[in-house]
Enzyme design. Sequence first.
Site, PDB file in Angstrom:
ATOM      1  N   HIS A 147       0.852  -1.192   0.000  1.00  0.00           N
ATOM      2  CA  HIS A 147       0.000   0.000   0.000  1.00  0.00           C
ATOM      3  C   HIS A 147       0.885   1.239   0.000  1.00  0.00           C
ATOM      4  O   HIS A 147       1.302   1.734   1.054  1.00  0.00           O
ATOM      5  CB  HIS A 147      -0.928  -0.029   1.226  1.00  0.00           C
ATOM      6  CG  HIS A 147      -1.843   1.154   1.325  1.00  0.00           C
ATOM      7  ND1 HIS A 147      -2.727   1.332   2.370  1.00  0.00           N
ATOM      8  CD2 HIS A 147      -2.035   2.227   0.514  1.00  0.00           C
ATOM      9  CE1 HIS A 147      -3.398   2.438   2.217  1.00  0.00           C
ATOM     10  NE2 HIS A 147      -2.998   3.020   1.089  1.00  0.00           N
ATOM     11  N   HIS A 205      -9.600   1.429  -1.529  1.00  0.00           N
ATOM     12  CA  HIS A 205      -9.430   2.120  -0.249  1.00  0.00           C
ATOM     13  C   HIS A 205     -10.795   2.124   0.434  1.00  0.00           C
ATOM     14  O   HIS A 205     -11.793   2.545  -0.169  1.00  0.00           O
ATOM     15  CB  HIS A 205      -8.998   3.567  -0.471  1.00  0.00           C
ATOM     16  CG  HIS A 205      -7.526   3.742  -0.668  1.00  0.00           C
ATOM     17  ND1 HIS A 205      -6.829   3.103  -1.650  1.00  0.00           N
ATOM     18  CD2 HIS A 205      -6.609   4.497   0.019  1.00  0.00           C
ATOM     19  CE1 HIS A 205      -5.537   3.455  -1.571  1.00  0.00           C
ATOM     20  NE2 HIS A 205      -5.388   4.293  -0.566  1.00  0.00           N
ATOM     21  N   GLU A 216     -11.134   3.883   5.953  1.00  0.00           N
ATOM     22  CA  GLU A 216     -10.086   4.825   6.363  1.00  0.00           C
ATOM     23  C   GLU A 216     -10.763   5.988   7.100  1.00  0.00           C
ATOM     24  O   GLU A 216     -10.784   6.005   8.323  1.00  0.00           O
ATOM     25  CB  GLU A 216      -9.303   5.309   5.134  1.00  0.00           C
ATOM     26  CG  GLU A 216      -8.187   6.294   5.474  1.00  0.00           C
ATOM     27  CD  GLU A 216      -7.517   6.924   4.240  1.00  0.00           C
ATOM     28  OE1 GLU A 216      -8.110   6.888   3.143  1.00  0.00           O
ATOM     29  OE2 GLU A 216      -6.406   7.464   4.400  1.00  0.00           O
ATOM     30  N   ASP A 249       1.829   4.084   2.751  1.00  0.00           N
ATOM     31  CA  ASP A 249       0.817   4.891   2.065  1.00  0.00           C
ATOM     32  C   ASP A 249       1.491   6.025   1.263  1.00  0.00           C
ATOM     33  O   ASP A 249       1.549   5.944   0.040  1.00  0.00           O
ATOM     34  CB  ASP A 249      -0.205   5.443   3.070  1.00  0.00           C
ATOM     35  CG  ASP A 249      -1.540   5.815   2.447  1.00  0.00           C
ATOM     36  OD1 ASP A 249      -1.709   5.598   1.235  1.00  0.00           O
ATOM     37  OD2 ASP A 249      -2.419   6.307   3.180  1.00  0.00           O
TER      38      ASP A 249
HETATM   39  N1  ADE Z   1      -4.380   8.904  -2.193  1.00  0.00           N
HETATM   40  C1  ADE Z   1      -3.148   8.949  -1.673  1.00  0.00           C
HETATM   41  N2  ADE Z   1      -3.180   8.608  -0.362  1.00  0.00           N
HETATM   42  C2  ADE Z   1      -4.485   8.333  -0.069  1.00  0.00           C
HETATM   43  C3  ADE Z   1      -5.176   7.916   1.100  1.00  0.00           C
HETATM   44  N3  ADE Z   1      -4.534   7.713   2.262  1.00  0.00           N
HETATM   45  N4  ADE Z   1      -6.507   7.753   1.034  1.00  0.00           N
HETATM   46  C4  ADE Z   1      -7.149   7.961  -0.120  1.00  0.00           C
HETATM   47  N5  ADE Z   1      -6.563   8.347  -1.241  1.00  0.00           N
HETATM   48  C5  ADE Z   1      -5.234   8.535  -1.227  1.00  0.00           C
HETATM   49 ZN    ZN Z   2      -3.545   4.849   0.224  1.00  0.00          ZN
END
Ligand code: ADE
Ligand code: ZN
Length: 339
Positions: free
Chosen positions: A15, A192, A195, A273
Site C-alpha cells: 500500500h 481504499h 479509512e 501509504d
Molecule cells: N491517495 C493517496 N493517499 C491516499 C489515502 N490515504 N486515502 C485515499 N486516497 C489517497
Molecule cells: Zn492509500
Amino acid sequence: MRRRSIKRLPKAHLHLHLEGSARPETIKEFAALEGMDVGDGVFSNLPEFIVVYAKTAQTIRRPENLKRVCRELVEDEAAQGVWWSEPMGVPQYYWERLKLPVDEVYAIMQEGFAEGTKATGTEVGMMAGINRNFGVDGLFGVNTVQVAEFAARNKGNGVVSFGIAGDERIPPDPFKPAFDVAHEAGLLVVPHAGETMGPGSVWSAIQTSRPNRLAHGVRAIEDLDLLKYLRDNQITCDVAPTSNLMLGVANDIELHQLPKLLDAGVPVTINTDDQTFFGMLLCDEYKLVRDTFGLSDYELAGMAKVSALASGAPEATKQRILQGIDDWLASEPDEDGVG
Ligand code: ADE
Ligand code: ZN
C-alpha cells in the site's frame, strides 16, 4: 533487548502511492524546473491531503521525470528490505500532462521500474488505479472502465492489481463496472475503504468490488460482524499507521486499530501509504508498531508473510520471500533491531 533487524526482514510492500512515495528532494527539483509552487503542504484530513497530493503529482510532467520517480521508488524500497513492491499508479494523471497515450505512459513507468529492479533485485507489480474524485466518467475523456481495461490488458505485463483511492465520502457503487473488468481479467482488486469512513463504507466496498484486500480497512474494528467477515474471507487489510495518525483516522498510536484487527484474526500488512508526506519509511512503520504494541519478531514475521501471500507477486517470488522470512527468524538477533 536485542532484536532482529527490520531492514533484514524480507517484506512485500502493498500500500503505497507512486507520487506519494517520491523523494521530497526530487519533487522540489521538479517544482523548481517547472516553475511551480507546491504550496505549504499543510493538511489535517483526507480531503485537504488530496489537494496537497495533487499539487505534488502535477510537478511530474516530463517522461524522463516520471521514469526517474519510478526508478527511485524501487531503489528506496530495496533500501528498506522490500523484495516485492506494489505501488499504485493512476495513469489518468499523466495522459493529459505528458500528452501521451496511456500505453506509452505505462511503458515509461515500466522502464523506470525495470531499471530499479535491475539495480537492486527488488521486483515490482503495479496496482493500476483510479481516483474517485475524478468521477466515474474520469478525466480527459478517459473513464474508469477504460482505466480498468488498460489494467486488464497489462495483466501479465507488470500490472497485478486494480485499486481505487481518493475521498471515501464518494461511494464506490458507480465504479462497479470497472471492478468487474478487473476481476474478469484475474487482477487483485484493492479499494481504499474503512479509512475516514466507518463499517458502512467497508460493507459497500465489499458488495461493489468483491475485494481481495482493503487499503486501510482499520475502521472495520467498529463492527464485529465485519471483522468476522474479513477474517472468514481472509480479506487482507493493508494498514498504514502513520498515515492514519496524520489524517486523523487514529488519534494516538496507542489507540490505533491494528491490535484489534490482529486479535480478530484479520490478515494485516504494514505499509507507508505516502512516505513523501508522512515522513516515515517502511522500516520506521514496522518499528513503530513493534515498539508501541510490544510485537515479537514472530509477529512481525507473520505480517511480513501475509504481505507476500496477499501480494500479486508470482508464486516463485512469494516462496522466495517466505523462505527469506524463515531464514530471518532462524538468524541471530542484531544489536539495535532496526538497521
Ligand atoms: N491517495 C493517496 N493517499 C491516499 C489515502 N490515504 N486515502 C485515499 N486516497 C489517497
Ligand atoms: Zn492509500
